[in-house]
Design a protein around this motif. Structure first.
Motif, PDB file in Angstrom:
ATOM      1  N   MET A 138     -10.073  -1.915   3.423  1.00  0.00           N
ATOM      2  CA  MET A 138      -9.687  -3.243   3.898  1.00  0.00           C
ATOM      3  C   MET A 138     -10.673  -3.740   4.954  1.00  0.00           C
ATOM      4  O   MET A 138     -11.169  -4.871   4.891  1.00  0.00           O
ATOM      5  CB  MET A 138      -8.286  -3.202   4.509  1.00  0.00           C
ATOM      6  CG  MET A 138      -7.147  -3.139   3.521  1.00  0.00           C
ATOM      7  SD  MET A 138      -5.555  -3.041   4.408  1.00  0.00           S
ATOM      8  CE  MET A 138      -4.431  -3.626   3.140  1.00  0.00           C
ATOM      9  N   GLY A 139     -10.932  -2.878   5.931  1.00  0.00           N
ATOM     10  CA  GLY A 139     -11.847  -3.260   7.003  1.00  0.00           C
ATOM     11  C   GLY A 139     -13.232  -3.599   6.486  1.00  0.00           C
ATOM     12  O   GLY A 139     -13.856  -4.572   6.919  1.00  0.00           O
ATOM     13  N   ARG A 140     -13.702  -2.819   5.541  1.00  0.00           N
ATOM     14  CA  ARG A 140     -15.038  -3.059   4.994  1.00  0.00           C
ATOM     15  C   ARG A 140     -15.097  -4.391   4.267  1.00  0.00           C
ATOM     16  O   ARG A 140     -16.064  -5.151   4.405  1.00  0.00           O
ATOM     17  CB  ARG A 140     -15.417  -1.924   4.052  1.00  0.00           C
ATOM     18  CG  ARG A 140     -16.883  -1.879   3.728  1.00  0.00           C
ATOM     19  CD  ARG A 140     -17.254  -0.493   3.229  1.00  0.00           C
ATOM     20  NE  ARG A 140     -18.682  -0.312   3.150  1.00  0.00           N
ATOM     21  CZ  ARG A 140     -19.281   0.848   3.200  1.00  0.00           C
ATOM     22  NH1 ARG A 140     -18.571   1.944   3.372  1.00  0.00           N
ATOM     23  NH2 ARG A 140     -20.581   0.952   3.096  1.00  0.00           N
ATOM     24  N   ALA A 141     -14.058  -4.712   3.485  1.00  0.00           N
ATOM     25  CA  ALA A 141     -14.027  -5.990   2.780  1.00  0.00           C
ATOM     26  C   ALA A 141     -13.988  -7.151   3.759  1.00  0.00           C
ATOM     27  O   ALA A 141     -14.661  -8.171   3.548  1.00  0.00           O
ATOM     28  CB  ALA A 141     -12.815  -6.038   1.857  1.00  0.00           C
ATOM     29  N   VAL A 142     -13.229  -7.000   4.833  1.00  0.00           N
ATOM     30  CA  VAL A 142     -13.132  -8.070   5.827  1.00  0.00           C
ATOM     31  C   VAL A 142     -14.466  -8.267   6.543  1.00  0.00           C
ATOM     32  O   VAL A 142     -14.946  -9.392   6.695  1.00  0.00           O
ATOM     33  CB  VAL A 142     -12.008  -7.769   6.839  1.00  0.00           C
ATOM     34  CG1 VAL A 142     -12.071  -8.737   8.016  1.00  0.00           C
ATOM     35  CG2 VAL A 142     -10.642  -7.845   6.160  1.00  0.00           C
ATOM     36  N   PHE A 143     -15.084  -7.188   6.980  1.00  0.00           N
ATOM     37  CA  PHE A 143     -16.349  -7.327   7.713  1.00  0.00           C
ATOM     38  C   PHE A 143     -17.496  -7.736   6.800  1.00  0.00           C
ATOM     39  O   PHE A 143     -18.445  -8.384   7.243  1.00  0.00           O
ATOM     40  CB  PHE A 143     -16.672  -6.034   8.456  1.00  0.00           C
ATOM     41  CG  PHE A 143     -15.962  -5.909   9.774  1.00  0.00           C
ATOM     42  CD1 PHE A 143     -16.486  -6.494  10.918  1.00  0.00           C
ATOM     43  CD2 PHE A 143     -14.758  -5.231   9.875  1.00  0.00           C
ATOM     44  CE1 PHE A 143     -15.831  -6.404  12.139  1.00  0.00           C
ATOM     45  CE2 PHE A 143     -14.089  -5.130  11.080  1.00  0.00           C
ATOM     46  CZ  PHE A 143     -14.625  -5.719  12.220  1.00  0.00           C
ATOM     47  N   ASN A 144     -17.424  -7.381   5.508  1.00  0.00           N
ATOM     48  CA  ASN A 144     -18.464  -7.819   4.574  1.00  0.00           C
ATOM     49  C   ASN A 144     -18.430  -9.329   4.343  1.00  0.00           C
ATOM     50  O   ASN A 144     -19.465  -9.941   4.071  1.00  0.00           O
ATOM     51  CB  ASN A 144     -18.294  -7.123   3.218  1.00  0.00           C
ATOM     52  CG  ASN A 144     -18.935  -5.756   3.158  1.00  0.00           C
ATOM     53  OD1 ASN A 144     -19.803  -5.425   3.960  1.00  0.00           O
ATOM     54  ND2 ASN A 144     -18.513  -4.936   2.204  1.00  0.00           N
ATOM     55  N   ALA A 145     -17.241  -9.908   4.429  1.00  0.00           N
ATOM     56  CA  ALA A 145     -17.081 -11.324   4.093  1.00  0.00           C
ATOM     57  C   ALA A 145     -17.933 -12.195   5.008  1.00  0.00           C
ATOM     58  O   ALA A 145     -17.806 -12.143   6.233  1.00  0.00           O
ATOM     59  CB  ALA A 145     -15.613 -11.717   4.204  1.00  0.00           C
ATOM     60  N   GLY A 146     -18.815 -12.964   4.402  1.00  0.00           N
ATOM     61  CA  GLY A 146     -19.671 -13.862   5.170  1.00  0.00           C
ATOM     62  C   GLY A 146     -20.758 -13.170   5.957  1.00  0.00           C
ATOM     63  O   GLY A 146     -21.362 -13.794   6.839  1.00  0.00           O
ATOM     64  N   PHE A 147     -21.010 -11.899   5.658  1.00  0.00           N
ATOM     65  CA  PHE A 147     -22.006 -11.143   6.421  1.00  0.00           C
ATOM     66  C   PHE A 147     -22.890 -10.384   5.437  1.00  0.00           C
ATOM     67  O   PHE A 147     -22.570 -10.233   4.262  1.00  0.00           O
ATOM     68  CB  PHE A 147     -21.298 -10.159   7.377  1.00  0.00           C
ATOM     69  CG  PHE A 147     -22.057  -9.860   8.623  1.00  0.00           C
ATOM     70  CD1 PHE A 147     -22.054 -10.748   9.688  1.00  0.00           C
ATOM     71  CD2 PHE A 147     -22.800  -8.689   8.739  1.00  0.00           C
ATOM     72  CE1 PHE A 147     -22.763 -10.471  10.847  1.00  0.00           C
ATOM     73  CE2 PHE A 147     -23.508  -8.406   9.888  1.00  0.00           C
ATOM     74  CZ  PHE A 147     -23.493  -9.304  10.945  1.00  0.00           C
ATOM     75  N   ASN A 148     -24.025  -9.925   5.921  1.00  0.00           N
ATOM     76  CA  ASN A 148     -24.936  -9.146   5.090  1.00  0.00           C
ATOM     77  C   ASN A 148     -24.352  -7.757   4.838  1.00  0.00           C
ATOM     78  O   ASN A 148     -24.174  -6.970   5.767  1.00  0.00           O
ATOM     79  CB  ASN A 148     -26.297  -9.036   5.799  1.00  0.00           C
ATOM     80  CG  ASN A 148     -27.355  -8.385   4.939  1.00  0.00           C
ATOM     81  OD1 ASN A 148     -27.134  -7.356   4.309  1.00  0.00           O
ATOM     82  ND2 ASN A 148     -28.534  -8.974   4.914  1.00  0.00           N
ATOM     83  N   TRP A 149     -24.056  -7.459   3.566  1.00  0.00           N
ATOM     84  CA  TRP A 149     -23.408  -6.189   3.239  1.00  0.00           C
ATOM     85  C   TRP A 149     -24.275  -4.996   3.623  1.00  0.00           C
ATOM     86  O   TRP A 149     -23.750  -3.932   3.976  1.00  0.00           O
ATOM     87  CB  TRP A 149     -23.080  -6.141   1.748  1.00  0.00           C
ATOM     88  CG  TRP A 149     -21.967  -7.047   1.317  1.00  0.00           C
ATOM     89  CD1 TRP A 149     -21.501  -8.146   1.989  1.00  0.00           C
ATOM     90  CD2 TRP A 149     -21.167  -6.926   0.163  1.00  0.00           C
ATOM     91  NE1 TRP A 149     -20.467  -8.725   1.299  1.00  0.00           N
ATOM     92  CE2 TRP A 149     -20.243  -8.002   0.174  1.00  0.00           C
ATOM     93  CE3 TRP A 149     -21.146  -6.032  -0.904  1.00  0.00           C
ATOM     94  CZ2 TRP A 149     -19.307  -8.193  -0.841  1.00  0.00           C
ATOM     95  CZ3 TRP A 149     -20.209  -6.219  -1.917  1.00  0.00           C
ATOM     96  CH2 TRP A 149     -19.300  -7.289  -1.879  1.00  0.00           C
ATOM     97  N   LYS A 150     -25.588  -5.141   3.563  1.00  0.00           N
ATOM     98  CA  LYS A 150     -26.471  -4.030   3.909  1.00  0.00           C
ATOM     99  C   LYS A 150     -26.367  -3.688   5.392  1.00  0.00           C
ATOM    100  O   LYS A 150     -26.470  -2.515   5.772  1.00  0.00           O
ATOM    101  CB  LYS A 150     -27.908  -4.360   3.529  1.00  0.00           C
ATOM    102  CG  LYS A 150     -28.150  -4.404   2.021  1.00  0.00           C
ATOM    103  CD  LYS A 150     -29.611  -4.659   1.701  1.00  0.00           C
ATOM    104  CE  LYS A 150     -29.847  -4.668   0.195  1.00  0.00           C
ATOM    105  NZ  LYS A 150     -31.272  -4.920  -0.150  1.00  0.00           N
ATOM    106  N   VAL A 151     -26.160  -4.699   6.220  1.00  0.00           N
ATOM    107  CA  VAL A 151     -26.000  -4.450   7.651  1.00  0.00           C
ATOM    108  C   VAL A 151     -24.708  -3.678   7.903  1.00  0.00           C
ATOM    109  O   VAL A 151     -24.680  -2.709   8.679  1.00  0.00           O
ATOM    110  CB  VAL A 151     -26.012  -5.777   8.438  1.00  0.00           C
ATOM    111  CG1 VAL A 151     -25.659  -5.543   9.907  1.00  0.00           C
ATOM    112  CG2 VAL A 151     -27.373  -6.448   8.333  1.00  0.00           C
ATOM    113  N   ILE A 152     -23.622  -4.095   7.231  1.00  0.00           N
ATOM    114  CA  ILE A 152     -22.348  -3.389   7.386  1.00  0.00           C
ATOM    115  C   ILE A 152     -22.476  -1.953   6.890  1.00  0.00           C
ATOM    116  O   ILE A 152     -21.974  -1.014   7.523  1.00  0.00           O
ATOM    117  CB  ILE A 152     -21.232  -4.128   6.626  1.00  0.00           C
ATOM    118  CG1 ILE A 152     -21.070  -5.565   7.153  1.00  0.00           C
ATOM    119  CG2 ILE A 152     -19.920  -3.358   6.740  1.00  0.00           C
ATOM    120  CD1 ILE A 152     -20.724  -5.661   8.614  1.00  0.00           C
ATOM    121  N   GLU A 153     -23.164  -1.761   5.768  1.00  0.00           N
ATOM    122  CA  GLU A 153     -23.381  -0.416   5.222  1.00  0.00           C
ATOM    123  C   GLU A 153     -24.089   0.471   6.243  1.00  0.00           C
ATOM    124  O   GLU A 153     -23.701   1.623   6.470  1.00  0.00           O
ATOM    125  CB  GLU A 153     -24.202  -0.511   3.942  1.00  0.00           C
ATOM    126  CG  GLU A 153     -24.650   0.819   3.358  1.00  0.00           C
ATOM    127  CD  GLU A 153     -23.515   1.613   2.757  1.00  0.00           C
ATOM    128  OE1 GLU A 153     -23.636   2.862   2.715  1.00  0.00           O
ATOM    129  OE2 GLU A 153     -22.513   1.010   2.337  1.00  0.00           O
TER     130      GLU A 153
END
Length: 225
Positions: free
Chosen positions: A49-64
């Motif tokens: 859940m947290g990953r989907a929320v933080f990915n939204a509108g953001f660069n997925w590679k940065v979150i990774e």
């Protein structure tokens, strides 16, 4: 609902664009079984859940790249622990450079942790709640998340469920274009009525083909130019 084109014809279009039936078949994502979903620890559901929320509108590679820091900052996403994050801990998280310091998204982890702990009390585990939700009412699960979860409407909820292994459709631009082409909807689904029409079409293709929603969703996406 309009008369639908047979799924076999849509599959043939997608396979023709992707190197043939055998090659295309290997690209289709299989969902987890209900037993496999039920075995996922609840802290992994909160992490997803947290990953989907933080990915939204953001660069997925940065979150990774930052994800180990998220795991540490949120105590391994233990729902009981995260649901009790205090105001002082929240303020500390807002200064924590290991994560993306977005207050609303940090708050969503706390709120979703509370949701999961409640589901665990009702169902034995939050995992069982997701595992037992009927596939033929996947749109109802999306509606539940939009209403009860935090920051998990629309695409974020769909990606959360897909990446968790739930049998699901993802309303990407290509899937929407295919659904419009097939006469299921006339625009991007936004209302409950539209989502019900999408669910009915997926259910019909699922019954016809014996395939999971994952396969149907991917096939629709790959059938458009």
């Amino acid at each position: 609902m309009p008369e639908l084109r047979p799924f076999a014809e849509i599959f043939a279009i997608a396979a023709g664009r992707k190197g043939g039936a055998a090659a295309f078949e290997r690209t289709l994502p299989d969902p987890k079984t209900p037993a496999e979903l039920a075995a996922i620890p609840d802290h992994r559901w909160l992490a997803a859940m947290g990953r989907a929320v933080f990915n939204a509108g953001f660069n997925w590679k940065v979150i990774e790249a930052k994800w180990p820091g998220f795991e540490a900052a949120f105590h391994g996403f233990d729902p009981g622990r995260c649901a009790l994050i205090s105001d002082g801990e929240f303020d500390a998280l807002m200064q924590d450079r290991r994560i993306v310091r977005n207050g609303a998204k940090i708050r969503s982890v706390i709120e979703n942790a509370a949701l999961l702990t409640g589901l665990a009390r009702e169902h034995g585990s939050a995992a069982r709640f997701f595992a037992e939700w009927p596939t033929e009412d996947y749109a109802g699960l999306l509606a539940f998340l939009k209403k009860r979860a935090s920051h998990l409407g629309g695409a974020a909820a769909q990606y959360f469920l897909r990446f968790s292994g739930v049998d699901s459709f993802v309303l990407s631009q290509d899937v929407i274009r295919a659904l419009i082409r097939e006469g299921v909807v006339d625009k991007a689904p936004g209302s409950q009525r539209d989502l019900a029409a999408v669910q009915a079409a997926f259910n019909a293709w699922r019954s016809e083909s014996g395939r999971p929603l994952n396969h149907i969703s991917r096939t629709l996406a790959c059938s458009v130019e």
